[in-house]
Design an enzyme around this catalytic site. Structure first.
Site, PDB file in Angstrom:
ATOM      1  CG  HIS A 119      -0.382   0.066   2.535  1.00  0.00           C
ATOM      2  ND1 HIS A 119      -0.142  -1.049   3.304  1.00  0.00           N
ATOM      3  CD2 HIS A 119       0.012   1.117   3.295  1.00  0.00           C
ATOM      4  CE1 HIS A 119       0.374  -0.681   4.464  1.00  0.00           C
ATOM      5  NE2 HIS A 119       0.474   0.628   4.484  1.00  0.00           N
ATOM      6  CG  ASP A 150       0.403  -4.374   2.994  1.00  0.00           C
ATOM      7  OD1 ASP A 150       0.712  -3.678   2.017  1.00  0.00           O
ATOM      8  OD2 ASP A 150       0.016  -3.904   4.079  1.00  0.00           O
ATOM      9  CB  SER A 232       5.406   2.757  11.735  1.00  0.00           C
ATOM     10  OG  SER A 232       4.086   2.299  11.953  1.00  0.00           O
TER      11      SER A 232
END
Length: 1027
Positions: A119, A150, A232
């Site tokens: 993402h 991801d 983060s």
């Protein structure tokens, strides 16, 4: 169609309310806040469902000083961690265009590979840069983004880092164990570097669900207590040996110290394939599996014999894979069923996602054998393994203002539908449907099916400009409801149909033109008749129906602070022979637009702007009456001002565009100025006598008229765009009457073929009563004259604000000042707004005023209104630049330059680097740029992908400097220039002629007005009316 509910995915619902769900750890780009500015967060926030078992968390106590071993480890790790600043330039698949920050870490220092989240790498067009620990910066480009999991890989040039020795982190996925102490090193909360400690509590968590955006699946996640937050995402999770054992992905958003990490097995495999120059094969049978514990599997029919076999073969396992979603028309459709417990694949006992991925990824195009248990019965099936990359979009098409691609596997899995269809990822321009930005599936266009993107392109190639075609569509959240609409195909503001294809070699998306627009067909005269009002006792109301037309205005670019890209209302025909219509300026705010007029709910014709009044909130537009074969009637306008208490008939149009009638009376006529919008100046009516009436319909109807029993129009009922409320961020709209005598002089001139060239006093005034006037120094003699001149309202006008003069001009001494009380203009006592009309025809006026308690005569200049309207706009790096419009001059005390930032696009350099709307640009690389000509000349010298400096001044007079990087590939500079010789009245020019030799500005997502913001409180929340 209700499109505001939860995603209709086939998965269990979480008991956790959305506000308590976890979120991905993107850090919305702060946009380098300018002094005195409060630029909004502009990243995308994803809520995710949670399946935490609090008893399994291992929270840690207050942070203790790290041991020498950890300190040594961290000192080495931070050299490999980078802060990533990135943009997705246009909406694509599950993501809207955005600017944000995240983290990554170097996994191959020699080749320049950085591992981060999928993402972050973005499914669509990406541009960004990374900053190393020593604050060296270099560009990054995507090399790989996984279709499902991801993670993604970025590439940078190692030679660009000159002042530090590059180091890499070793990926060691097998080192992740429950109870292991870990550190998360990254750009937490947008800080350059944060180090968070935690302890791994689970290795077998199902992938978190991120609501309606991108979600990972078909993998386990690692859970720990670390309390990471925005920025983060992509951080390495390291052990005391300094090895990366997981990848930070998401965490709880409700304050709980719980984070979710992606195991590194699949990222390690992808990295090794890329190092060897091999494709990263990804296989799928279009089935989502989830881990379920043995007790749930037993309820699904797992037999004791198979449970014993599994527990013996894998003593530490506590769960098995169960089919959750099987996509229709996929390889497993009709073979697998939801609730099937997976036992074996190709004869191998299997309980983990990693091994399942291994088998599928190495079997693309081949057949696999699956043994599942269904209700206690063994079922063996064979499935053809498909290519996961083939059902992941890597191209999109922009046409008529919208952006389209094939439906993705991500969206199909989320809603459990077949992976086919044309998906609208940016619903704008002609395809802005029901005020929803994305999520539409186009089933047919112009009565022809569009089963995939190729079919859609072929259909769109055949549709001429300005055509109206029927489209059939559904929203992905509500596939039960099929919508049908007629859309106006715009191929003049958006002349190109462009195909963008992802290029993994360069990291860019390559653009090509598919087809030029077909010219518009010549309009054909049409016949129609008007409705008859049933049950209405006022004959005058029945007649006035023939003087109303519906007006729809579409703007291809946001200018002048106007918050919308489309507005619809009603106008009054004042000359049927010439096709002249008066409409609110809140509907037609400027002339860079398309105007369509609907007559008798039957005939649609184009119109153009003839006149824009600078103060009184009306626009006069004109259509071709030869195309309308209907009994349109010119409204008779009253020459006498309507009075308080006078009986009248209210005729208006409600929110459903239905006409309503009420007999009423005038309650008040008050001098008003519409409140200014603090966040972004925009057109508003000032120095206005507003009529209000005693009927509740007046608040429900934005357009209409007040008429007498004789059918003469006494006042127009108009909508006025007001301020945006700070609390709700919604635009206020006022509904007020405007007396027709003020309109007559302008209409008369236009009917005579003379374009009014009005002049106005450059000031805003408000009413003062005699008690106030006396205190401020108005003599008793003048107070007596006021009471005699205006018996109904004893008032004078005080100057509230003097408009700012053009840049480079000081305030002239012989002009109004704030606080002046106006007595006379050219010898005429001024007690009514209408008496200010003397200003329209004179270059100078002799004014008698009271200033600081003293009467004095001054000669005040008037301003030509032709200079107030916008006639040029430059789109540069995603920012819309224009000469400061009239509303800016009304609200500011000094113009710092003739370059005003009117709007900016999401995902653009202007957004990324913080060039905010309402700023003024005064210099480029130290060279003064007082106007747009000089600005265009200077920025044209700047090479692509190069940093430059802009000196800017905020609306509150605070100077600052912004550094930006030019991006001609996604955001080429273009101009809109007013040109009466053009059919649209404007022409577009590209300054990127090396790539667009025809000189026409490219159709790019950055020119989508719905992706633009105009103030520090974001875009408008007023919803445009449905057609």
């Amino acid at each position: 169609m209700d499109l505001n509910g939860d995603a209709g995915a086939k998965r269990k619902r979480s008991s956790i309310v959305p506000a308590e769900r976890p979120a991905k750890h993107l850090k919305p780009e702060s946009s380098a806040l300018t002094p005195g500015d409060s630029t909004p967060a502009n990243g995308t926030v994803y809520d995710i469902e949670d399946e935490d078992d609090a008893s399994r968390l291992l929270p840690i106590g207050p942070a203790q000083a790290d041991s020498p071993e950890w300190q040594a480890t961290i000192e080495e790790v931070v050299k490999s961690v980078v802060s990533i600043h990135f943009c997705q330039t246009c909406s694509f698949d599950t993501e809207l265009s955005m600017s944000s920050q995240a983290t990554g870490f170097v996994v191959d220092a020699e080749r320049g590979y950085i591992l981060t989240n999928r993402h972050v790498v973005c499914p669509g067009p990406f541009w960004g840069y990374c900053i190393f620990d020593n604050h060296e910066e270099c560009d990054v480009r995507p090399v790989y983004r996984d279709p499902v999991h991801d993670f993604g890989i970025l590439k940078f040039d190692p030679k660009a880092i000159r002042y530090m020795n590059l180091t890499e982190l070793k990926l060691q996925p097998d080192a992740a164990r429950v109870g292991s102490e870990i550190r998360v090193v990254g750009n937490d909360a947008g800080e350059k570097l944060s180090i968070l400690s935690g302890v791994i509590s689970r290795l077998d968590r199902n992938a978190p669900e991120y609501g309606e955006g991108y979600s990972d699946f078909n993998t386990n996640y690692i859970q720990a207590a670390a309390a990471a937050s925005g920025g983060s995402s992509g951080s390495p999770v390291v052990n005391i040996d300094g090895h990366a054992i997981a990848l930070q992905a998401g965490g709880r958003a409700d304050g709980a110290a719980t984070d979710y990490f992606l195991p590194l097995d699949r990222p390690l495999r992808a990295l090794e394939c890329i190092r060897r120059g091999e494709p990263v094969t990804r296989g799928t049978i279009q089935t989502q599996w989830i881990l379920k514990p043995f007790d749930e599997c037993r309820r699904l029919g797992l037999t004791p014999e198979w449970e014993a076999t599994v527990r013996k073969a894998a003593p530490t396992e506590t769960s098995m894979l169960v089919a959750e979603i099987i996509l229709p028309e996929g390889p497993a459709d009709g073979k697998l069923e939801e609730g099937d417990v997976l036992l074996q694949v190709n004869g191998e006992l299997l309980t983990q996602f990693i091994r399942l991925d291994d088998i599928l990824d190495s079997s693309v195009g081949q057949t696999v054998r699956l043994l599942v248990q269904r209700g206690g019965q063994d079922v063996e099936i064979e499935c053809q393994v498909g290519d996961l990359h083939a059902i992941t979009p890597d191209r999109f098409v922009t046409v008529a203002g919208g952006t389209f691609h094939d439906l993705s596997y991500q969206q199909s899995r989320l809603y459990a539908i077949a992976t086919r269809g044309v998906y609208v990822c940016e619903a704008a321009g002609s395809f802005k449907l029901e005020n929803t930005l994305s999520g539409w599936l186009i089933d047919s266009v112009d009565k022809r099916p569009t089963r995939n993107l190729d079919e859609f392109v072929e259909v769109m190639k055949t549709i001429p400009d300005r055509s109206r075609v029927v489209i059939s569509y559904r929203h992905i959240r509500d596939l039960h409801t099929r919508g049908t609409s007629i859309v106006y195909i715009d191929r003049h503001w958006h002349p190109k149909m462009r195909l963008a294809v992802r290029n993994d070699e360069t990291g860019l998306w390559d653009f090509s033109d598919l087809a030029d627009a077909l010219p518009a067909l010549p309009p054909v005269p049409r016949k129609a008749d008007f409705i008859q009002l049933d049950g209405v006792s006022q004959p005058a109301a029945s007649e006035i129906v023939r003087s109303f037309v519906r007006v729809s205005c579409t703007m291809p670019l946001k200018l002048d602070g106007y918050p919308q890209a489309k507005k619809t209302g009603f106008g009054l025909v004042v000359d049927a022979e010439k096709g002249l219509v008066v409409v609110s300026r809140a509907i037609v705010p400027y002339d860079l637009c398309d105007i369509n007029i609907t007559v008798a709910d039957s005939i649609i014709v184009n119109a153009k702007v003839v006149f824009l009044h600078p103060l009184q909130n009306y626009t006069i537009i004109q259509y071709d009456p030869s195309l309308v074969q209907a009994p349109v009637q010119s409204a008779k306008l009253s020459t006498e001002y309507i009075k308080q208490g006078q009986d009248t008939i209210f005729v208006g149009f409600n929110q459903n565009f239905r006409i309503v009638v009420a007999k009423t009376a005038v309650t008040d006529i008050t001098t008003v100025s519409i409140p200014a919008n603090a966040s972004a100046p925009r057109y508003r009516a000032i120095n206005l006598d507003a009529v209000t009436v005693d009927t509740g319909l007046s608040g429900q109807c934005s357009n209409g008229v007040l008429i007498g029993e004789d059918g003469v129009v006494q006042a127009l009922w108009l909508n006025y765009l007001g301020e945006r409320t700070p609390s709700s961020h919604k635009d206020v709209e006022y509904h007020l009457g405007f007396a027709t005598p003020s309109l007559l002089p302008v209409v008369s001139k236009i009917q005579q073929g003379v374009m009014p060239e009005l002049r106005i006093l450059n000031m805003e005034s408000y009413v003062v009563q005699m008690s106030q006037a006396r205190i401020m120094g108005v003599s008793e003699e003048w107070i007596e004259k006021v009471t005699q001149a205006n018996p109904s309202r004893h008032q004078l006008f005080m100057v509230r604000k003097v408009d700012c003069p053009p840049a480079g001009f000081d305030n002239m001494a012989d002009t109004f000042q704030e606080g002046d009380i106006l007595l006379t203009l050219d010898g005429q006592l001024i007690t009514r707004v209408s008496e200010l009309d003397v200003m329209y025809d004179k270059e100078f006026l002799e004014a008698l005023i009271v200033r600081n308690g003293q009467e004095m005569r001054i000669q005040v200049p008037t301003v030509p209104t032709a200079d107030l309207e916008t006639d040029r706009a430059v789109v540069f790096c995603g920012a819309v630049l224009q000469k400061p419009h009239h509303a800016v001059r009304q609200q500011i005390s000094k113009l710092h330059s003739e370059i005003y930032v009117s709007a900016r696009s999401r995902g653009s350099p202007s957004y990324q680097y913080g060039l905010s709307p309402t700023n003024f640009i005064t210099a480029v690389n130290g060279v003064p740029t007082p106007d747009l000509d000089r600005f265009v000349k200077e920025v044209s010298k700047i090479p692509d992908n190069t940093y430059f400096r802009l000196r800017a001044v905020t609306f509150d007079n605070v100077p600052w400097v912004v550094t930006m990087k030019k991006n001609d590939h996604y955001f080429p500079m273009s101009e809109y220039l007013k040109d009466p010789s053009q059919p649209c009245g404007w022409r577009t020019v590209s300054h990127n002629k090396s790539k667009h030799k025809d000189g026409i500005a490219p159709d790019a997502a950055n020119l989508n007005p719905d992706a633009m913001e105009q103030g520090y409180d974001g875009a408008s929340d007023i919803e445009p009316e449905a057609e």
